[in-house]
Structure formats: structure tokens, C-alpha cells
Design a protein around this motif. Structure first.
Motif, PDB file in Angstrom:
ATOM      1  N   MET A 149     -30.996  20.152 -32.075  1.00  0.00           N
ATOM      2  CA  MET A 149     -31.891  19.041 -32.338  1.00  0.00           C
ATOM      3  C   MET A 149     -32.025  18.203 -31.069  1.00  0.00           C
ATOM      4  O   MET A 149     -31.059  17.911 -30.404  1.00  0.00           O
ATOM      5  N   GLU A 150     -33.262  17.843 -30.739  1.00  0.00           N
ATOM      6  CA  GLU A 150     -33.523  16.985 -29.594  1.00  0.00           C
ATOM      7  C   GLU A 150     -34.097  15.668 -30.089  1.00  0.00           C
ATOM      8  O   GLU A 150     -34.782  15.634 -31.089  1.00  0.00           O
ATOM      9  N   ILE A 151     -33.799  14.598 -29.349  1.00  0.00           N
ATOM     10  CA  ILE A 151     -34.389  13.310 -29.688  1.00  0.00           C
ATOM     11  C   ILE A 151     -35.066  12.735 -28.458  1.00  0.00           C
ATOM     12  O   ILE A 151     -34.408  12.392 -27.504  1.00  0.00           O
ATOM     13  N   GLY A 152     -36.371  12.685 -28.501  1.00  0.00           N
ATOM     14  CA  GLY A 152     -37.162  12.034 -27.471  1.00  0.00           C
ATOM     15  C   GLY A 152     -36.975  12.593 -26.078  1.00  0.00           C
ATOM     16  O   GLY A 152     -36.095  13.395 -25.819  1.00  0.00           O
ATOM     17  N   PRO A 153     -37.829  12.126 -25.166  1.00  0.00           N
ATOM     18  CA  PRO A 153     -37.734  12.568 -23.776  1.00  0.00           C
ATOM     19  C   PRO A 153     -36.586  11.875 -23.047  1.00  0.00           C
ATOM     20  O   PRO A 153     -36.126  10.813 -23.439  1.00  0.00           O
ATOM     21  N   CYS A 193     -24.075  15.995 -29.120  1.00  0.00           N
ATOM     22  CA  CYS A 193     -23.417  14.951 -29.897  1.00  0.00           C
ATOM     23  C   CYS A 193     -21.929  14.960 -29.557  1.00  0.00           C
ATOM     24  O   CYS A 193     -21.301  16.008 -29.486  1.00  0.00           O
ATOM     25  N   GLY A 194     -21.389  13.780 -29.348  1.00  0.00           N
ATOM     26  CA  GLY A 194     -19.979  13.677 -29.010  1.00  0.00           C
ATOM     27  C   GLY A 194     -19.058  13.767 -30.210  1.00  0.00           C
ATOM     28  O   GLY A 194     -17.838  13.862 -30.056  1.00  0.00           O
ATOM     29  N   ALA A 195     -19.630  13.770 -31.401  1.00  0.00           N
ATOM     30  CA  ALA A 195     -18.800  13.800 -32.605  1.00  0.00           C
ATOM     31  C   ALA A 195     -18.852  15.143 -33.315  1.00  0.00           C
ATOM     32  O   ALA A 195     -17.828  15.663 -33.738  1.00  0.00           O
ATOM     33  N   VAL A 196     -20.065  15.696 -33.447  1.00  0.00           N
ATOM     34  CA  VAL A 196     -20.235  16.901 -34.259  1.00  0.00           C
ATOM     35  C   VAL A 196     -21.151  17.879 -33.533  1.00  0.00           C
ATOM     36  O   VAL A 196     -22.172  17.495 -32.980  1.00  0.00           O
ATOM     37  N   PHE A 197     -20.792  19.138 -33.543  1.00  0.00           N
ATOM     38  CA  PHE A 197     -21.671  20.168 -33.004  1.00  0.00           C
ATOM     39  C   PHE A 197     -22.356  20.831 -34.183  1.00  0.00           C
ATOM     40  O   PHE A 197     -21.708  21.279 -35.123  1.00  0.00           O
ATOM     41  N   GLU A 228     -26.493  21.944 -36.171  1.00  0.00           N
ATOM     42  CA  GLU A 228     -27.944  22.018 -36.230  1.00  0.00           C
ATOM     43  C   GLU A 228     -28.612  20.647 -36.322  1.00  0.00           C
ATOM     44  O   GLU A 228     -29.666  20.419 -35.761  1.00  0.00           O
ATOM     45  N   ASN A 229     -28.014  19.713 -36.990  1.00  0.00           N
ATOM     46  CA  ASN A 229     -28.622  18.395 -37.188  1.00  0.00           C
ATOM     47  C   ASN A 229     -28.141  17.357 -36.178  1.00  0.00           C
ATOM     48  O   ASN A 229     -28.267  16.163 -36.424  1.00  0.00           O
ATOM     49  N   HIS A 230     -27.592  17.821 -35.062  1.00  0.00           N
ATOM     50  CA  HIS A 230     -27.077  16.904 -34.044  1.00  0.00           C
ATOM     51  C   HIS A 230     -27.692  17.260 -32.695  1.00  0.00           C
ATOM     52  O   HIS A 230     -28.104  18.391 -32.455  1.00  0.00           O
ATOM     53  N   VAL A 231     -27.751  16.282 -31.829  1.00  0.00           N
ATOM     54  CA  VAL A 231     -28.462  16.420 -30.562  1.00  0.00           C
ATOM     55  C   VAL A 231     -27.865  17.510 -29.666  1.00  0.00           C
ATOM     56  O   VAL A 231     -26.649  17.685 -29.592  1.00  0.00           O
TER      57      VAL A 231
END
Length: 100
Positions: free
Chosen positions: A1-5, A35-39, A41-44
Motif C-alpha cells: 500500500m502506498e500513500i501519496g507522493p 510501516c514501522g509496526a506491521v508488515f 497488505e494494508n500497510h505502507v
């Protein structure tokens, strides 16, 4: 998952992102943000090289906008200086007339 540029600083879950280095056969040594907490599909997840290019492009647009704003501010300042000069001249004329 990506969030913004640009460089992702937080995941949608709220956790800070971390910068890691890939050890896969397909992308050895390639840096990425996740994501620093969870790896999962729903994380960056975003490749660092792509994020940096996007960040530079975004900063370039912001800089261009700021340069245009500065040009506009300078023009407004010149107009204000002209107005002030006219006001000083009018006050000087009235001052002279009042002394007579």
C-alpha cells in the motif's frame, strides 16, 4: 500500500515508517520505506528511490509556487511604495496650503 507522493512518514495505521534495505534476489540492496509496526497488505510500502524522486518533484512545485508568490508580493510592495509617495506629496501640498 502506498500513500501519496513523496516520502511516506506515517502509515495509514498511524505508525511511523522505517527505511530498510531489501535483501531479495530481485532487488538486492534497494532501499524501501514500510510501516514501522506491521508488515502487510494494508500497510505502507514504497521504494525509497521512487519516493525521493516524488519528493523532489513536489518540492520543486512548492518552490515554483513560492517564487511566484514572492514576485507578486514584490509587485504589491512597489505599488504600496508608490501609493505612500503620493500620500506624502498630498500631505505636503496640504501642509503648505495650511501655512499660508
Amino acid at each position: 500500500m502506498e500513500i501519496g507522493p513523496g516520502i511516506p512518514r506515517r502509515c495509514l495505521c498511524g505508525a511511523l515508517t522505517v527505511l530498510l534495505t531489501s535483501k531479495t534476489k530481485e532487488n538486492p540492496g534497494r532501499r524501501f520505506y514500510r510501516c514501522g509496526a506491521v508488515f502487510g497488505e494494508n500497510h505502507v510500502f514504497k521504494w525509497a528511490d521512487e519516493a525521493l524522486v516524488e519528493e523532489i518533484e513536489a518540492l520543486s512545485l512548492k518552490q515554483s509556487s513560492m517564487e511566484n508568490d514572492l514576485i507578486e508580493i514584490k509587485e504589491q510592495l512597489l505599488d504600496m511604495k508608490k501609493d505612500l509617495t503620493e500620500i506624502v506629496e498630498v500631505v505636503a501640498v496640504f501642509s503648505t496650503k495650511l501655512r499660508k
